[in-house]
Design a protein around this motif. Structure first.
Motif, PDB file in Angstrom:
ATOM      1  N   ASN A 195       7.755 -15.246   2.717  1.00 43.35           N
ATOM      2  CA  ASN A 195       8.717 -15.859   1.803  1.00 43.35           C
ATOM      3  C   ASN A 195       8.021 -16.784   0.808  1.00 43.35           C
ATOM      4  OD1 ASN A 195      11.041 -14.620   2.716  1.00 43.35           O
ATOM      5  ND2 ASN A 195      11.489 -16.190   4.239  1.00 43.35           N
ATOM      6  N   SER A 196       7.023 -17.499   1.276  1.00 44.13           N
ATOM      7  CA  SER A 196       6.269 -18.395   0.391  1.00 44.13           C
ATOM      8  C   SER A 196       5.532 -17.603  -0.682  1.00 44.13           C
ATOM      9  CB  SER A 196       5.271 -19.226   1.202  1.00 44.13           C
ATOM     10  OG  SER A 196       5.941 -20.057   2.129  1.00 44.13           O
ATOM     11  N   LYS A 197       4.969 -16.467  -0.278  1.00 40.98           N
ATOM     12  CA  LYS A 197       4.263 -15.622  -1.243  1.00 40.98           C
ATOM     13  C   LYS A 197       5.231 -15.036  -2.267  1.00 40.98           C
ATOM     14  CE  LYS A 197       0.416 -14.285   1.771  1.00 40.98           C
ATOM     15  NZ  LYS A 197      -0.274 -13.170   2.481  1.00 40.98           N
ATOM     16  N   LEU A 198       6.414 -14.637  -1.798  1.00 37.52           N
ATOM     17  CA  LEU A 198       7.410 -14.087  -2.712  1.00 37.52           C
ATOM     18  C   LEU A 198       7.891 -15.143  -3.706  1.00 37.52           C
ATOM     19  CD1 LEU A 198       9.583 -11.844  -0.345  1.00 37.52           C
ATOM     20  CD2 LEU A 198       8.138 -11.075  -2.233  1.00 37.52           C
ATOM     21  N   LYS A 199       8.071 -16.371  -3.221  1.00 39.84           N
ATOM     22  CA  LYS A 199       8.493 -17.455  -4.110  1.00 39.84           C
ATOM     23  C   LYS A 199       7.421 -17.738  -5.158  1.00 39.84           C
ATOM     24  CE  LYS A 199      11.575 -19.821  -0.851  1.00 39.84           C
ATOM     25  NZ  LYS A 199      11.785 -21.049  -0.036  1.00 39.84           N
ATOM     26  N   SER A 200       6.175 -17.715  -4.732  1.00 34.58           N
ATOM     27  CA  SER A 200       5.068 -17.940  -5.664  1.00 34.58           C
ATOM     28  C   SER A 200       4.986 -16.807  -6.686  1.00 34.58           C
ATOM     29  CB  SER A 200       3.754 -18.039  -4.887  1.00 34.58           C
ATOM     30  OG  SER A 200       2.660 -18.199  -5.763  1.00 34.58           O
ATOM     31  N   PHE A 201       5.174 -15.574  -6.206  1.00 31.41           N
ATOM     32  CA  PHE A 201       5.149 -14.410  -7.089  1.00 31.41           C
ATOM     33  C   PHE A 201       6.284 -14.480  -8.098  1.00 31.41           C
ATOM     34  CE2 PHE A 201       6.922 -10.139  -7.887  1.00 31.41           C
ATOM     35  CZ  PHE A 201       5.857  -9.571  -8.569  1.00 31.41           C
ATOM     36  N   GLU A 202       7.474 -14.787  -7.608  1.00 36.56           N
ATOM     37  CA  GLU A 202       8.657 -14.864  -8.473  1.00 36.56           C
ATOM     38  C   GLU A 202       8.480 -15.928  -9.548  1.00 36.56           C
ATOM     39  OE1 GLU A 202      11.830 -17.103  -9.837  1.00 36.56           O
ATOM     40  OE2 GLU A 202      11.177 -17.675  -7.827  1.00 36.56           O
ATOM     41  N   SER A 203       7.929 -17.064  -9.161  1.00 38.21           N
ATOM     42  CA  SER A 203       7.706 -18.149 -10.114  1.00 38.21           C
ATOM     43  C   SER A 203       6.671 -17.752 -11.170  1.00 38.21           C
ATOM     44  CB  SER A 203       7.242 -19.398  -9.366  1.00 38.21           C
ATOM     45  OG  SER A 203       6.972 -20.450 -10.260  1.00 38.21           O
ATOM     46  N   SER A 204       5.613 -17.095 -10.743  1.00 41.24           N
ATOM     47  CA  SER A 204       4.565 -16.665 -11.678  1.00 41.24           C
ATOM     48  C   SER A 204       5.090 -15.636 -12.665  1.00 41.24           C
ATOM     49  CB  SER A 204       3.378 -16.081 -10.901  1.00 41.24           C
ATOM     50  OG  SER A 204       2.784 -17.046 -10.070  1.00 41.24           O
ATOM     51  N   VAL A 205       5.896 -14.710 -12.162  1.00 41.32           N
ATOM     52  CA  VAL A 205       6.475 -13.689 -13.040  1.00 41.32           C
ATOM     53  C   VAL A 205       7.398 -14.340 -14.065  1.00 41.32           C
ATOM     54  CG1 VAL A 205       8.038 -11.705 -13.131  1.00 41.32           C
ATOM     55  CG2 VAL A 205       6.274 -11.815 -11.379  1.00 41.32           C
ATOM     56  N   GLY A 206       8.147 -15.358 -13.630  1.00 41.58           N
ATOM     57  CA  GLY A 206       9.036 -16.062 -14.548  1.00 41.58           C
ATOM     58  C   GLY A 206       8.277 -16.693 -15.702  1.00 41.58           C
ATOM     59  N   ILE A 246      15.381 -10.672  -2.007  1.00 41.49           N
ATOM     60  CA  ILE A 246      14.777 -10.666  -0.669  1.00 41.49           C
ATOM     61  C   ILE A 246      14.744 -12.081  -0.097  1.00 41.49           C
ATOM     62  CG2 ILE A 246      12.647 -10.243   0.619  1.00 41.49           C
ATOM     63  CD1 ILE A 246      12.058  -7.963  -1.347  1.00 41.49           C
ATOM     64  N   ILE A 247      14.384 -13.044  -0.935  1.00 39.18           N
ATOM     65  CA  ILE A 247      14.321 -14.437  -0.486  1.00 39.18           C
ATOM     66  C   ILE A 247      15.714 -14.958  -0.133  1.00 39.18           C
ATOM     67  CG2 ILE A 247      13.771 -16.798  -1.190  1.00 39.18           C
ATOM     68  CD1 ILE A 247      11.605 -15.557  -3.043  1.00 39.18           C
ATOM     69  N   ALA A 248      16.689 -14.680  -1.026  1.00 39.80           N
ATOM     70  CA  ALA A 248      18.044 -15.206  -0.829  1.00 39.80           C
ATOM     71  C   ALA A 248      18.751 -14.573   0.363  1.00 39.80           C
ATOM     72  CB  ALA A 248      18.874 -14.989  -2.095  1.00 39.80           C
ATOM     73  N   ILE A 273      12.777  -6.953 -13.253  1.00 34.69           N
ATOM     74  CA  ILE A 273      13.186  -6.220 -12.050  1.00 34.69           C
ATOM     75  C   ILE A 273      12.423  -6.734 -10.833  1.00 34.69           C
ATOM     76  CG2 ILE A 273      13.071  -3.973 -10.894  1.00 34.69           C
ATOM     77  CD1 ILE A 273      13.662  -2.687 -13.622  1.00 34.69           C
ATOM     78  N   SER A 274      11.110  -6.876 -10.976  1.00 30.68           N
ATOM     79  CA  SER A 274      10.299  -7.333  -9.843  1.00 30.68           C
ATOM     80  C   SER A 274      10.655  -8.765  -9.456  1.00 30.68           C
ATOM     81  CB  SER A 274       8.810  -7.230 -10.183  1.00 30.68           C
ATOM     82  OG  SER A 274       8.469  -8.078 -11.258  1.00 30.68           O
ATOM     83  N   ARG A 275      10.964  -9.586 -10.456  1.00 33.11           N
ATOM     84  CA  ARG A 275      11.297 -10.980 -10.157  1.00 33.11           C
ATOM     85  C   ARG A 275      12.606 -11.096  -9.381  1.00 33.11           C
ATOM     86  NH1 ARG A 275      13.188 -15.999 -14.010  1.00 33.11           N
ATOM     87  NH2 ARG A 275      12.739 -17.624 -12.477  1.00 33.11           N
ATOM     88  N   TYR A 276      13.646 -10.412  -9.870  1.00 34.45           N
ATOM     89  CA  TYR A 276      14.943 -10.559  -9.210  1.00 34.45           C
ATOM     90  C   TYR A 276      15.022  -9.772  -7.905  1.00 34.45           C
ATOM     91  CZ  TYR A 276      16.718 -13.420 -12.930  1.00 34.45           C
ATOM     92  OH  TYR A 276      16.905 -14.472 -13.800  1.00 34.45           O
TER      93      TYR A 276
END
Length: 244
Positions: A60-71, A48-50, A40-43
């Motif tokens: 946006n950079s922080k969100l991308k980093s967060f999303e990648s780490s969660v993945g 938000i990014i998309a 849920i947090s990843r998508y």
């Protein structure tokens, strides 16, 4: 004379609060429960990014980093999960019916996907050369894609059986028994329909992965929304299964 010492009133937790806390504990104790919260947090982050809700580049950079780490975390969390699918595959190996055949495809595809995902995680973690990551991901996407075809087919068959049960139940003479069983079947039917919606959402993402994100139905916002929808449905199903 000194006033008599009063015994402090004991705190008695409200039944509902205790139940909800126990239920949350049961939810978080499940590997799938934690996985779906991460999903849920990843998508949500991907949406938000998309959608470009925030124009701040640092955010946006922080969100991308967060999303990648969660993945990557989700891949580690699912280590060994392929055994669950392979055990289910063994149970449906007799192939006595069309449902057994489709169930085997579903379990086999899912099991292979989770098995390959372990190598994707190892490559992203640096233990395996990262150049193999995309190849593993592509193989996993195809396995997942085929698995969801089987899963959706099985659940449509289950829906048909539930409909037949409801028809047979109409001839039940005891009204109380009929109403009780009908409520159970309707709840079961609703959960099955939600599962089908979830599978279609996941199938859409797998379909995009096998095409490397090219072609129709590959919009980042669409796929992120599908991922969030799938995660919310799955989280709801796990929550319902957690009895306090």
């Amino acid at each position: 004379m000194a006033a008599p010492e009063q015994t402090p009133a004991q705190y008695v937790p409200i039944g509902g609060d205790r139940e909800i806390s126990d239920r949350i504990e049961a939810y978080l104790a499940k590997r799938d429960g934690v996985d779906k919260l991460l999903k849920i947090s990843r998508y949500a982050s991907k949406i938000i990014i998309a959608s470009s809700l925030f124009e701040s580049q640092p955010l946006n950079s922080k969100l991308k980093s967060f999303e990648s780490s969660v993945g990557v975390t989700r891949k580690a969390l699912r280590l060994g999960k392929f055994l669950q699918s392979f055990n289910a595959l063994k149970k449906s190996s007799e192939l006595k019916s069309k449902r057994d055949f489709m169930a085997s495809i579903a379990s086999g595809g899912e099991g292979l996907y989770y098995f390959v995902e372990q190598f994707v995680w190892l490559s992203k973690a640096g233990l395996i050369d990262g150049k193999h990551s995309s190849r593993f991901s592509k193989i996993g996407a195809w396995c997942e894609f085929v698995g969801y075809v089987g899963s959706i087919s099985v659940k449509w068959m289950d829906l048909s059986e539930i409909g037949e049960e409801k028809e047979r139940l109409r001839s039940e003479s005891d009204e109380n028994v009929r109403e009780l069983k009908m409520m159970e079947l309707e709840e079961k039917e609703m959960m099955k329909r939600l599962s089908i919606v979830q599978d279609w959402a996941d199938w859409l993402m797998a379909f995009a992965d096998v095409r490397d994100g090219k072609g129709p139905l590959t919009s980042p916002l669409l796929l992120s929304s599908a991922g969030l929808l799938s995660a919310l449905i799955s989280a709801h199903k796990i929550w319902v299964s957690c009895k306090a």
